[in-house]
Design a protein around this motif. Sequence first.
Motif, mmCIF file in Angstrom:
data_model
loop_
_atom_site.group_PDB
_atom_site.id
_atom_site.type_symbol
_atom_site.label_atom_id
_atom_site.label_comp_id
_atom_site.label_asym_id
_atom_site.label_seq_id
_atom_site.Cartn_x
_atom_site.Cartn_y
_atom_site.Cartn_z
ATOM 1 N N GLY A 84 0.798 1.340 -4.279
ATOM 2 C CA GLY A 84 -0.211 2.118 -4.507
ATOM 3 C C GLY A 84 -1.557 0.797 -4.328
ATOM 4 N N ALA A 85 -2.249 0.784 -4.151
ATOM 5 C CA ALA A 85 -3.749 0.122 -3.461
ATOM 6 C C ALA A 85 -3.577 -0.910 -5.218
ATOM 7 C CB ALA A 85 -5.085 1.212 -3.757
ATOM 8 N N LEU A 96 0.789 -1.270 -0.300
ATOM 9 C CA LEU A 96 0.186 -0.052 0.223
ATOM 10 C C LEU A 96 1.090 1.104 -0.262
ATOM 11 C CD1 LEU A 96 -2.955 -1.037 2.573
ATOM 12 C CD2 LEU A 96 -3.042 -0.623 -0.566
ATOM 13 N N TYR A 97 2.221 1.197 0.683
ATOM 14 C CA TYR A 97 2.654 2.120 0.835
ATOM 15 C C TYR A 97 3.788 2.703 0.043
ATOM 16 C CZ TYR A 97 0.869 3.286 5.332
ATOM 17 O OH TYR A 97 -0.028 3.974 6.247
ATOM 18 N N ILE A 122 -6.816 0.360 2.497
ATOM 19 C CA ILE A 122 -6.883 1.661 2.035
ATOM 20 C C ILE A 122 -6.939 3.350 2.293
ATOM 21 C CG2 ILE A 122 -8.078 2.526 -0.550
ATOM 22 C CD1 ILE A 122 -7.167 -0.858 -0.769
ATOM 23 N N ILE A 123 -8.640 3.001 3.043
ATOM 24 C CA ILE A 123 -9.713 4.186 3.408
ATOM 25 C C ILE A 123 -8.962 4.351 4.791
ATOM 26 C CG2 ILE A 123 -11.020 5.223 4.925
ATOM 27 C CD1 ILE A 123 -13.596 2.771 3.135
ATOM 28 N N CYS A 124 -8.476 3.601 5.572
ATOM 29 C CA CYS A 124 -7.832 4.778 6.366
ATOM 30 C C CYS A 124 -5.810 5.105 6.269
ATOM 31 C CB CYS A 124 -7.504 3.249 7.745
ATOM 32 S SG CYS A 124 -8.775 2.752 8.232
ATOM 33 N N LYS A 125 -5.397 4.393 4.889
ATOM 34 C CA LYS A 125 -3.902 5.221 4.576
ATOM 35 C C LYS A 125 -4.519 6.599 3.824
ATOM 36 C CE LYS A 125 -0.505 4.359 1.182
ATOM 37 N NZ LYS A 125 -1.140 5.547 0.451
ATOM 38 N N LYS A 126 -5.627 6.415 2.955
ATOM 39 C CA LYS A 126 -5.811 7.679 2.261
ATOM 40 C C LYS A 126 -6.107 8.372 2.970
ATOM 41 C CE LYS A 126 -7.384 6.010 -1.955
ATOM 42 N NZ LYS A 126 -8.196 5.912 -3.541
ATOM 43 N N SER A 127 -6.616 8.245 4.260
ATOM 44 C CA SER A 127 -6.919 9.535 4.873
ATOM 45 C C SER A 127 -5.686 9.995 5.930
ATOM 46 C CB SER A 127 -8.010 8.637 6.313
ATOM 47 O OG SER A 127 -7.362 7.866 7.301
ATOM 48 N N CYS A 128 -4.375 9.432 5.657
ATOM 49 C CA CYS A 128 -3.525 10.374 6.645
ATOM 50 C C CYS A 128 -3.632 10.367 7.603
ATOM 51 C CB CYS A 128 -2.859 11.600 5.896
ATOM 52 S SG CYS A 128 -3.516 11.549 4.101
#
Length: 175
Positions: free
Chosen positions: A59-60, A55-56, A100-106
């Motif tokens: 990417g997704a 993910l890092y 993915i949602i949590c990572k995008k939220s930063c």
Amino acid sequence: MAKKKHTSPARQAALYGILISLAFIFSYIESLFPINLAVPGIKLGLANLVAVVGLYTIGAPGTIAVSLVRIVLSSLLFGAGFSSMMYGLAGGALSLTVMIICKKSCLLSHVGVSILGGAAHNLGQLTVAALVLNSSVFIYFPALLIAGTIAGALVGVLGGIITGRIKKYVGPIVL
């Protein structure tokens, strides 16, 4: 503004191959050392390490592809075929969606993303088990949540270290 370096198709294919291989190896290692506690389904989540790092780094979309290949191959080779594939796909899909949602939220670090992914994975698998077995398997959720939190924290710490090292030596990977 610095220009992003794009990876070549050959480098991208090699990277995906490495990640799939690592996830597959981690799945195999986990199948060799089952954790026999009072609650069925507790695992270390080693293959999730590849998802967190993926993910890092890639990417997704790439991480989803890597996870899908790993779940299908691992289920066929180390699991009980279709039934373990159903559990793996449900847990993997919910876990990746949450991560993915949590990572995008930063708002969360690798550790927080991994912990929530582990909890979501357990919830996805329990949901399939409840549907398939027509029973109340959610009584196991508190114990699985504790185990998933511990394993998720360890995987998150390792994922953060590995991601940092990859980016230090390779730089950001843009696919």
